[in-house]
Design a protein around this motif. Sequence first.
Motif, PDB file in Angstrom:
ATOM      1  N   VAL A   7       0.858  -1.188   0.000  1.00 27.20           N
ATOM      2  CA  VAL A   7       0.000   0.000   0.000  1.00 27.20           C
ATOM      3  C   VAL A   7       0.897   1.242   0.000  1.00 27.20           C
ATOM      4  O   VAL A   7       1.875   1.314   0.752  1.00 27.20           O
ATOM      5  N   LEU A   8       0.550   2.225  -0.839  1.00 25.75           N
ATOM      6  CA  LEU A   8       1.293   3.474  -0.937  1.00 25.75           C
ATOM      7  C   LEU A   8       0.472   4.612  -0.344  1.00 25.75           C
ATOM      8  O   LEU A   8      -0.733   4.702  -0.585  1.00 25.75           O
ATOM      9  N   ALA A   9       1.139   5.492   0.415  1.00 21.88           N
ATOM     10  CA  ALA A   9       0.448   6.641   1.003  1.00 21.88           C
ATOM     11  C   ALA A   9       1.322   7.874   0.866  1.00 21.88           C
ATOM     12  O   ALA A   9       2.400   7.956   1.472  1.00 21.88           O
ATOM     13  N   ASP A  10       0.881   8.831   0.063  1.00 22.75           N
ATOM     14  CA  ASP A  10       1.639  10.066  -0.177  1.00 22.75           C
ATOM     15  C   ASP A  10       0.759  10.977  -1.031  1.00 22.75           C
ATOM     16  O   ASP A  10      -0.390  10.632  -1.330  1.00 22.75           O
ATOM     17  N   ASP A  11       1.282  12.127  -1.449  1.00 24.63           N
ATOM     18  CA  ASP A  11       0.539  12.922  -2.416  1.00 24.63           C
ATOM     19  C   ASP A  11       0.563  12.194  -3.763  1.00 24.63           C
ATOM     20  O   ASP A  11       1.406  11.322  -4.002  1.00 24.63           O
ATOM     21  N   GLN A  12      -0.364  12.534  -4.644  1.00 26.49           N
ATOM     22  CA  GLN A  12      -0.543  11.746  -5.864  1.00 26.49           C
ATOM     23  C   GLN A  12       0.683  11.775  -6.774  1.00 26.49           C
ATOM     24  O   GLN A  12       1.031  10.763  -7.385  1.00 26.49           O
ATOM     25  N   ASP A  13       1.381  12.911  -6.859  1.00 20.31           N
ATOM     26  CA  ASP A  13       2.570  12.982  -7.700  1.00 20.31           C
ATOM     27  C   ASP A  13       3.644  12.016  -7.202  1.00 20.31           C
ATOM     28  O   ASP A  13       4.301  11.328  -7.998  1.00 20.31           O
ATOM     29  N   SER A  14       3.823  11.946  -5.885  1.00 21.43           N
ATOM     30  CA  SER A  14       4.818  11.038  -5.310  1.00 21.43           C
ATOM     31  C   SER A  14       4.420   9.587  -5.522  1.00 21.43           C
ATOM     32  O   SER A  14       5.261   8.727  -5.814  1.00 21.43           O
ATOM     33  N   ILE A  15       3.119   9.297  -5.379  1.00 20.76           N
ATOM     34  CA  ILE A  15       2.638   7.937  -5.608  1.00 20.76           C
ATOM     35  C   ILE A  15       2.896   7.517  -7.052  1.00 20.76           C
ATOM     36  O   ILE A  15       3.359   6.398  -7.316  1.00 20.76           O
ATOM     37  N   ASP A  16       2.619   8.411  -7.989  1.00 16.69           N
ATOM     38  CA  ASP A  16       2.836   8.092  -9.402  1.00 16.69           C
ATOM     39  C   ASP A  16       4.313   7.805  -9.681  1.00 16.69           C
ATOM     40  O   ASP A  16       4.644   6.894 -10.450  1.00 16.69           O
ATOM     41  N   LEU A  17       5.198   8.554  -9.037  1.00 13.15           N
ATOM     42  CA  LEU A  17       6.627   8.325  -9.205  1.00 13.15           C
ATOM     43  C   LEU A  17       7.028   6.964  -8.644  1.00 13.15           C
ATOM     44  O   LEU A  17       7.742   6.189  -9.294  1.00 13.15           O
ATOM     45  N   ILE A  18       6.553   6.661  -7.431  1.00 11.98           N
ATOM     46  CA  ILE A  18       6.893   5.377  -6.796  1.00 11.98           C
ATOM     47  C   ILE A  18       6.362   4.207  -7.620  1.00 11.98           C
ATOM     48  O   ILE A  18       7.036   3.187  -7.799  1.00 11.98           O
ATOM     49  N   LYS A  19       5.144   4.358  -8.149  1.00  8.23           N
ATOM     50  CA  LYS A  19       4.571   3.297  -8.985  1.00  8.23           C
ATOM     51  C   LYS A  19       5.448   3.036 -10.209  1.00  8.23           C
ATOM     52  O   LYS A  19       5.659   1.888 -10.612  1.00  8.23           O
ATOM     53  N   THR A  20       5.960   4.098 -10.798  1.00 11.92           N
ATOM     54  CA  THR A  20       6.831   3.949 -11.960  1.00 11.92           C
ATOM     55  C   THR A  20       8.109   3.197 -11.600  1.00 11.92           C
ATOM     56  O   THR A  20       8.582   2.338 -12.354  1.00 11.92           O
ATOM     57  N   LEU A  21       8.652   3.488 -10.408  1.00 10.96           N
ATOM     58  CA  LEU A  21       9.873   2.825  -9.969  1.00 10.96           C
ATOM     59  C   LEU A  21       9.632   1.382  -9.554  1.00 10.96           C
ATOM     60  O   LEU A  21      10.450   0.501  -9.827  1.00 10.96           O
ATOM     61  N   VAL A  22       8.496   1.132  -8.900  1.00  6.95           N
ATOM     62  CA  VAL A  22       8.210  -0.204  -8.369  1.00  6.95           C
ATOM     63  C   VAL A  22       7.881  -1.207  -9.465  1.00  6.95           C
ATOM     64  O   VAL A  22       8.121  -2.406  -9.312  1.00  6.95           O
ATOM     65  N   LYS A  23       7.354  -0.752 -10.582  1.00 10.59           N
ATOM     66  CA  LYS A  23       6.875  -1.680 -11.610  1.00 10.59           C
ATOM     67  C   LYS A  23       7.970  -2.601 -12.140  1.00 10.59           C
ATOM     68  O   LYS A  23       7.686  -3.688 -12.654  1.00 10.59           O
ATOM     69  N   ASP A  24       9.237  -2.185 -12.007  1.00 13.25           N
ATOM     70  CA  ASP A  24      10.344  -3.000 -12.498  1.00 13.25           C
ATOM     71  C   ASP A  24      10.958  -3.880 -11.413  1.00 13.25           C
ATOM     72  O   ASP A  24      11.969  -4.541 -11.648  1.00 13.25           O
ATOM     73  N   ILE A  25      10.361  -3.873 -10.221  1.00 15.99           N
ATOM     74  CA  ILE A  25      10.894  -4.665  -9.107  1.00 15.99           C
ATOM     75  C   ILE A  25       9.972  -5.852  -8.867  1.00 15.99           C
ATOM     76  O   ILE A  25       8.764  -5.690  -8.690  1.00 15.99           O
ATOM     77  N   SER A  26      10.519  -7.038  -8.868  1.00 16.28           N
ATOM     78  CA  SER A  26       9.712  -8.257  -8.774  1.00 16.28           C
ATOM     79  C   SER A  26       9.141  -8.466  -7.376  1.00 16.28           C
ATOM     80  O   SER A  26       9.638  -7.925  -6.390  1.00 16.28           O
ATOM     81  N   HIS A  27       8.079  -9.251  -7.314  1.00 14.43           N
ATOM     82  CA  HIS A  27       7.421  -9.748  -6.097  1.00 14.43           C
ATOM     83  C   HIS A  27       6.434  -8.787  -5.454  1.00 14.43           C
ATOM     84  O   HIS A  27       5.741  -9.166  -4.526  1.00 14.43           O
ATOM     85  N   PHE A  28       6.344  -7.528  -5.929  1.00 11.19           N
ATOM     86  CA  PHE A  28       5.487  -6.555  -5.260  1.00 11.19           C
ATOM     87  C   PHE A  28       4.222  -6.262  -6.068  1.00 11.19           C
ATOM     88  O   PHE A  28       4.289  -6.028  -7.276  1.00 11.19           O
ATOM     89  N   ASP A  29       3.073  -6.287  -5.376  1.00  9.81           N
ATOM     90  CA  ASP A  29       1.792  -5.930  -5.987  1.00  9.81           C
ATOM     91  C   ASP A  29       1.208  -4.739  -5.229  1.00  9.81           C
ATOM     92  O   ASP A  29       0.956  -4.834  -4.021  1.00  9.81           O
ATOM     93  N   ILE A  30       0.996  -3.635  -5.906  1.00  9.29           N
ATOM     94  CA  ILE A  30       0.380  -2.463  -5.276  1.00  9.29           C
ATOM     95  C   ILE A  30      -1.128  -2.688  -5.197  1.00  9.29           C
ATOM     96  O   ILE A  30      -1.796  -2.814  -6.216  1.00  9.29           O
ATOM     97  N   ILE A  31      -1.655  -2.745  -3.984  1.00  4.96           N
ATOM     98  CA  ILE A  31      -3.081  -3.046  -3.796  1.00  4.96           C
ATOM     99  C   ILE A  31      -3.870  -1.858  -3.273  1.00  4.96           C
ATOM    100  O   ILE A  31      -5.082  -1.955  -3.113  1.00  4.96           O
ATOM    101  N   GLY A  32      -3.189  -0.743  -2.988  1.00  7.65           N
ATOM    102  CA  GLY A  32      -3.918   0.410  -2.479  1.00  7.65           C
ATOM    103  C   GLY A  32      -3.101   1.686  -2.562  1.00  7.65           C
ATOM    104  O   GLY A  32      -1.866   1.648  -2.468  1.00  7.65           O
ATOM    105  N   GLU A  33      -3.795   2.814  -2.766  1.00  4.96           N
ATOM    106  CA  GLU A  33      -3.169   4.133  -2.811  1.00  4.96           C
ATOM    107  C   GLU A  33      -3.943   5.072  -1.890  1.00  4.96           C
ATOM    108  O   GLU A  33      -5.175   5.091  -1.915  1.00  4.96           O
TER     109      GLU A  33
END
Length: 243
Positions: A7-33
């Motif tokens: 689960v990610l918690a931040d302002d939307q711009d920061s969340i969008d950045l983290i999502k972009t970075l996390v997508k290339d890292i294995s084993h993690f599923d983002i289930i909430g913002e």
Amino acid sequence: MNRIKLVLADDQDSIDLIKTLVKDISHFDIIGECNNGEQLLEAVMGKKPDLVLTAIKFSQKNGMQAIKECLSVFPALRVIFITGDHDYAIEAFDIAAVDYIVKPVTKERLFQALEKAKEIIFFERHKMGTHPGSQQKVLSLRDHNAMLFIPLSDIYFIEKVGKKCLVYTEKEIYDTSETMAKILPSLNHSFFHAHRSYIINVTKISQITPQKETFIVHFKDYDKLAKISKLKINEVRERISNG
């Protein structure tokens, strides 16, 4: 393959950045913002993630306080703080945060923190013989303008009274406008809809006595009583026998 619910918690711009970075890292599923501490608390209680990446300074409940409340229910929850300053670093590690990242966030720094979290989570699953979703279950209910998060193990029974339901625990009786039909899917196998007005935790039953067209349920070390309809009594007895 084991997955880690995030689960990610931040302002939307920061969340969008983290999502972009996390997508290339294995084993993690983002289930909430989430965009504030109240949303974070509700997301953790409802979605039961393995890991939270959160900012700290929010307009509605800061991230540190929200995480402390989450940990009181889910002590196995892991957290990485991502913030703009060092002010909360000592407090973060006092609650065993996996890491504390000061912005700006780079892919390398985030990868390092997530790899550390992954190692911890996988080690704990192996050590405890557990799997994702095995944390303590809670019943999430809306009460007026607040959210209630009640551990299922604390509940003796739920009673329908008029247009609301009462949730009976050892220390308190909670009322909610949620219907029984809405509550039932959130309960586990310990609970049985034994009467049109009662859902009962069968693991807490100490005695059942007949009374006219119904049966009265007594609970271990608890003075409140519930009812079982005569049409359901055999199913309840079978559930108790089967554990």
